[in-house]
Design a protein around this motif. Structure first.
Motif, PDB file in Angstrom:
ATOM      1  N   SER A   2       4.301 -18.047   3.279  1.00  0.00           N
ATOM      2  CA  SER A   2       5.567 -17.721   4.559  1.00  0.00           C
ATOM      3  C   SER A   2       4.773 -17.578   5.768  1.00  0.00           C
ATOM      4  N   LEU A   3       5.623 -17.432   6.778  1.00  0.00           N
ATOM      5  CA  LEU A   3       5.198 -17.168   8.122  1.00  0.00           C
ATOM      6  C   LEU A   3       5.735 -15.793   8.576  1.00  0.00           C
ATOM      7  N   ASP A   4       4.866 -15.135   9.094  1.00  0.00           N
ATOM      8  CA  ASP A   4       5.502 -13.815   9.264  1.00  0.00           C
ATOM      9  C   ASP A   4       5.486 -13.857  10.999  1.00  0.00           C
ATOM     10  N   VAL A   5       6.329 -14.174  11.368  1.00  0.00           N
ATOM     11  CA  VAL A   5       6.405 -14.379  12.931  1.00  0.00           C
ATOM     12  C   VAL A   5       7.757 -13.942  13.458  1.00  0.00           C
ATOM     13  N   ASP A   6       7.967 -13.436  14.793  1.00  0.00           N
ATOM     14  CA  ASP A   6       9.181 -13.226  15.265  1.00  0.00           C
ATOM     15  C   ASP A   6      10.136 -14.588  15.361  1.00  0.00           C
ATOM     16  N   THR A   7      11.249 -14.513  15.341  1.00  0.00           N
ATOM     17  CA  THR A   7      12.223 -15.518  15.486  1.00  0.00           C
ATOM     18  C   THR A   7      12.480 -15.798  16.965  1.00  0.00           C
ATOM     19  N   PRO A   8      12.013 -16.887  17.544  1.00  0.00           N
ATOM     20  CA  PRO A   8      12.063 -17.517  18.802  1.00  0.00           C
ATOM     21  C   PRO A   8      13.689 -17.535  19.366  1.00  0.00           C
ATOM     22  N   GLU A   9      13.759 -17.746  20.522  1.00  0.00           N
ATOM     23  CA  GLU A   9      15.109 -17.994  21.078  1.00  0.00           C
ATOM     24  C   GLU A   9      15.480 -19.364  20.504  1.00  0.00           C
ATOM     25  N   PRO A  10      17.053 -19.296  20.179  1.00  0.00           N
ATOM     26  CA  PRO A  10      17.589 -20.921  19.700  1.00  0.00           C
ATOM     27  C   PRO A  10      17.306 -21.723  21.210  1.00  0.00           C
ATOM     28  N   PRO A  11      17.590 -23.134  20.707  1.00  0.00           N
ATOM     29  CA  PRO A  11      17.295 -24.081  21.429  1.00  0.00           C
ATOM     30  C   PRO A  11      18.629 -24.227  22.583  1.00  0.00           C
ATOM     31  N   THR A  12      18.481 -24.879  23.630  1.00  0.00           N
ATOM     32  CA  THR A  12      19.579 -24.922  24.290  1.00  0.00           C
ATOM     33  C   THR A  12      20.184 -26.386  23.978  1.00  0.00           C
ATOM     34  N   LEU A  13      21.206 -26.724  23.789  1.00  0.00           N
ATOM     35  CA  LEU A  13      21.564 -28.095  23.578  1.00  0.00           C
ATOM     36  C   LEU A  13      21.775 -28.823  24.566  1.00  0.00           C
ATOM     37  N   GLU A  14      21.174 -30.103  24.762  1.00  0.00           N
ATOM     38  CA  GLU A  14      21.601 -31.221  25.932  1.00  0.00           C
ATOM     39  C   GLU A  14      22.705 -32.197  25.349  1.00  0.00           C
ATOM     40  N   ALA A  15      23.274 -32.796  26.630  1.00  0.00           N
ATOM     41  CA  ALA A  15      24.256 -33.916  26.291  1.00  0.00           C
ATOM     42  C   ALA A  15      23.508 -34.993  25.877  1.00  0.00           C
TER      43      ALA A  15
END
Length: 153
Positions: A2-15
């Motif tokens: 497993s990877l013990d890291v903080d969840t990053p911000e979600p991506p911003t979706l482009e058109a």
């Protein structure tokens, strides 16, 4: 593993037209519903999916640091494919010519490149699964053409 890291911000979706990706194909005209999907990611879908993925991923912390340094997570794209009634996605990845491009000083093996690419694909699928299981309840409205034969009773 497993990877013990903080969840990053979600991506911003482009058109972006998903058919421009080598790994996605969408048939027909569709409303990709990126704004709605982006809202779901912000509301918790990204966190839920990332946490589940991190608990099972084979990606190690050194490779994950490369992912962060190259800002790969922000390059994810998620979109609604109404024809298939699914969430489609494009996972970012490292190109085959990664060595010639000298992308990152700690990127030194095909094994690491392969692990990063496979892990990002798994994350993309996990996000799609979470979105469909817990957030999306859209039904595609299909209208049959008027010229279908009537076989009567």
């Amino acid at each position: 593993m497993s990877l013990d890291v903080d969840t990053p911000e979600p991506p911003t979706l482009e058109a972006v037209d998903p058919n421009e990706y080598d790994d996605a194909e969408v048939v027909g005209d569709t409303d990709y519903k990126r704004a709605e999907i982006e809202d779901f990611l912000q509301e918790g879908a990204w966190d839920e999916a990332f946490t589940a993925w991190a608990a099972d991923t084979n990606l190690d912390e050194d490779a994950y640091r490369i992912v962060l340094d190259l800002d790969l997570l922000s390059r994810f794209d998620f979109f609604w494919d109404s024809f298939a009634e699914r969430v489609g996605y494009h996972a970012p990845g490292l190109p085959e010519d990664w060595k010639e491009r000298d992308l990152h000083p700690e990127l030194d093996s095909w094994s690491t490149v392969s692990s990063i690419n496979a892990s990002l694909t798994e994350l993309g699928q996990e996000v799609c699964d979470v979105l469909l299981d817990s957030y999306i309840d859209w039904e595609t409205e299909y209208e049959a053409p008027d010229d279908l034969p009537d076989f009567g009773e």
